[in-house]
Design an enzyme around this catalytic site. Structure first.
Site, short mmCIF file in Angstrom:
data_model
loop_
_atom_site.label_atom_id
_atom_site.label_comp_id
_atom_site.label_asym_id
_atom_site.label_seq_id
_atom_site.Cartn_x
_atom_site.Cartn_y
_atom_site.Cartn_z
N ASP A 107 -16.81 7.85 -2.58
CA ASP A 107 -15.77 7.69 -1.90
C ASP A 107 -15.25 8.83 -1.40
O ASP A 107 -15.86 10.11 -1.60
CB ASP A 107 -14.55 6.95 -2.78
N GLN A 129 -10.36 -3.78 -3.89
CA GLN A 129 -11.49 -3.19 -3.50
C GLN A 129 -12.42 -3.08 -4.65
O GLN A 129 -13.66 -3.84 -4.35
CB GLN A 129 -11.42 -2.01 -3.03
N ARG A 173 0.95 -1.26 -0.01
CA ARG A 173 0.04 -0.01 0.17
C ARG A 173 0.96 1.15 0.00
O ARG A 173 1.57 1.38 1.12
CB ARG A 173 -1.10 -0.09 1.24
N HIS A 181 -7.15 0.85 -6.59
CA HIS A 181 -7.27 -0.06 -5.51
C HIS A 181 -7.84 -1.34 -6.10
O HIS A 181 -9.11 -1.61 -5.86
CB HIS A 181 -8.26 0.68 -4.56
N CYS A 222 -16.37 2.36 -0.35
CA CYS A 222 -15.15 1.47 -0.03
C CYS A 222 -14.90 1.41 1.48
O CYS A 222 -14.48 0.57 2.09
CB CYS A 222 -14.07 1.45 -0.76
N ARG A 261 -14.30 -8.17 1.13
CA ARG A 261 -12.56 -7.93 0.83
C ARG A 261 -11.91 -9.31 0.99
O ARG A 261 -11.04 -9.96 0.65
CB ARG A 261 -12.02 -6.76 1.59
N1 CP Z 1 -11.47 0.16 1.97
C1 CP Z 1 -10.32 0.06 2.54
O1 CP Z 1 -9.32 -0.34 1.65
O2 CP Z 1 -10.22 -0.03 3.66
P1 CP Z 1 -8.83 0.42 4.68
O3 CP Z 1 -8.18 1.56 3.85
O4 CP Z 1 -9.18 0.28 5.84
O5 CP Z 1 -7.85 -0.93 4.36
N1 NVA Z 2 -9.68 7.04 -2.03
C1 NVA Z 2 -9.39 6.50 -0.59
C2 NVA Z 2 -9.76 4.97 -0.71
C3 NVA Z 2 -9.76 4.40 0.85
C4 NVA Z 2 -9.92 2.91 1.00
C5 NVA Z 2 -7.99 6.84 -0.45
O1 NVA Z 2 -7.08 6.56 -1.30
O2 NVA Z 2 -7.63 7.23 0.67
#
Ligand code: CP
Ligand code: NVA
Length: 343
Positions: A249, A157, A127, A154, A289, A317
């Site tokens: 989102d 997701q 990540r 992502h 998400c 997930r």
């Molecule tokens: N939706 C999602 O990726 O959640 P987190 O940021 O908590 O992992």
């Molecule tokens: N767009 C958001 C998604 C979180 C799961 C971010 O990148 O923070």
């Protein structure tokens, strides 16, 4: 042999084989983008996910001895726990490295990190802020790399989300999926996933916060194969009209918190509230998400409504990521289809 490569905004896909020619057991080496999966593979992955969800005991121990490392430069609730719990339930081990204090390549080069990790570990989950970090790791490491969120995509997701929609509606080709809000990582992966499953996809963003044009081009190329209908808009009302599912989102993603105030003013007309949901079909599901910013991109009334499937998405997930791990590390889909048929 791994060569040093210049970081790219969007990596060219590794696979060019048309879906019809892919063997049923083909496993993707990496999952950096939704584009790494051919449309037919996404449907195979959903079948495997259903099996894993319905009969988790059949898969206990299938990844025994496999080891996964996770480096996260940003916080996480769902992604971290579903990868860890999923790997554990398959018999493998997961190691989490909190990378929120500094970027992954701050202490040594990604090239060197990759060539260390591949000597110890079977799969790498990242990540990151920069999408190029995930792409470079995938280029250098001889073991598979999964994108657990970058600023561009992502994919885990979005796969869980379209699996959730398949559970809710069945045929995804008859679905009108609408996304309203920021043209961010979620919007990109959802557009690519929606194009891959042949859905009608309407995305509305404010003009200044639109989609990455390379992603749009990729999605249009996929849509030509799948007959998906893609509409890129700036009017949330047009996007949502007649939709079966309405997704939003955060207006400011992780790392953009300092822009939150400025964005709140621009994004206000994109809030998913009861009035906007009224334009969708009466049965329309609300999707997010998570984490949600209640009172900003969505109201309590909508996210807490009976049509909200946000916790189904979160649950899935776990199942989709187990399927991804089994597929990449466990010998492909065919093996498990045979196994479960004869169980
Ligand atoms: N939706 C999602 O990726 O959640 P987190 O940021 O908590 O992992
Ligand atoms: N767009 C958001 C998604 C979180 C799961 C971010 O990148 O923070």
């Amino acid at each position: 042999m791994h060569m040093r490569a210049e970081p790219m905004t969007v990596r060219e896909p590794k696979k060019t084989t048309p879906p019809s020619l892919l063997p049923e057991t083909a496993a993707p080496r990496d999952l950096v983008s939704i584009h790494d999966l051919a449309p037919a593979e996404i449907l195979q992955l959903f079948n495997l996910t259903s099996m894993l969800k319905q009969r988790p005991a059949d898969f206990r121990g299938v990844l025994a001895g496999k080891q996964m490392v996770m480096f996260f430069e940003k916080p996480s609730l769902r992604t971290r726990l579903t990868f860890e719990a999923g790997m554990d339930s398959l018999g493998g081990s997961a190691f989490f490295v909190d990378q929120t204090g500094s970027r992954l390549n701050a202490r040594e080069s990604l090239y060197d990190i990759a060539h260390n990790l591949e000597r110890w570990i079977d799969i790498i989950v990242l990540r990151t802020f920069s999408h190029a970090t995930v792409e470079e790791m995938a280029t250098y490491a001889s073991v598979p790399v999964i994108n657990a969120l970058s600023e561009l995509e992502h994919p885990c997701q979005a796969l869980a989300d379209f699996f959730t929609l398949q559970e809710q509606f069945g045929d995804l080709q008859k679905l009108h999926f609408a996304y309203v809000g920021d043209g961010n990582n979620m919007a990109h992966s959802l557009l690519l996933a929606g194009a891959s499953v042949g859905a009608k996809v309407s995305i509305a963003t404010p003009e200044r916060y639109g989609l990455n044009p390379v992603i749009v081009t990729m999605a249009k190329a996929i849509a030509e194969q799948t007959k998906a209908q893609l509409r890129i808009l700036t009017d949330p009302h047009k996007a949502v009209a007649g939709a079966d599912a309405v997704y939003t989102d955060a207006w400011a993603s992780m790392g953009q918190e300092h822009e939150a105030e400025e964005r709140a003013a621009v994004f206000a007309p994109f809030q998913v509230n009861a009035a906007l949901m009224q334009l969708a079909k009466p049965h329309a599901r609300f999707m997010h998400c998570l984490p949600a910013h209640r009172g900003c991109e969505v109201t309590d009334q909508v996210i807490d409504s009976v049509n909200s499937v946000v916790f189904d998405q979160a649950e899935n997930r776990l199942h989709i990521q187990k399927a991804i791990l089994v597929w990449i590390l466990g010998g492909g889909v065919g093996r498990f289809r045979a196994r479960s048929t004869h169980a």
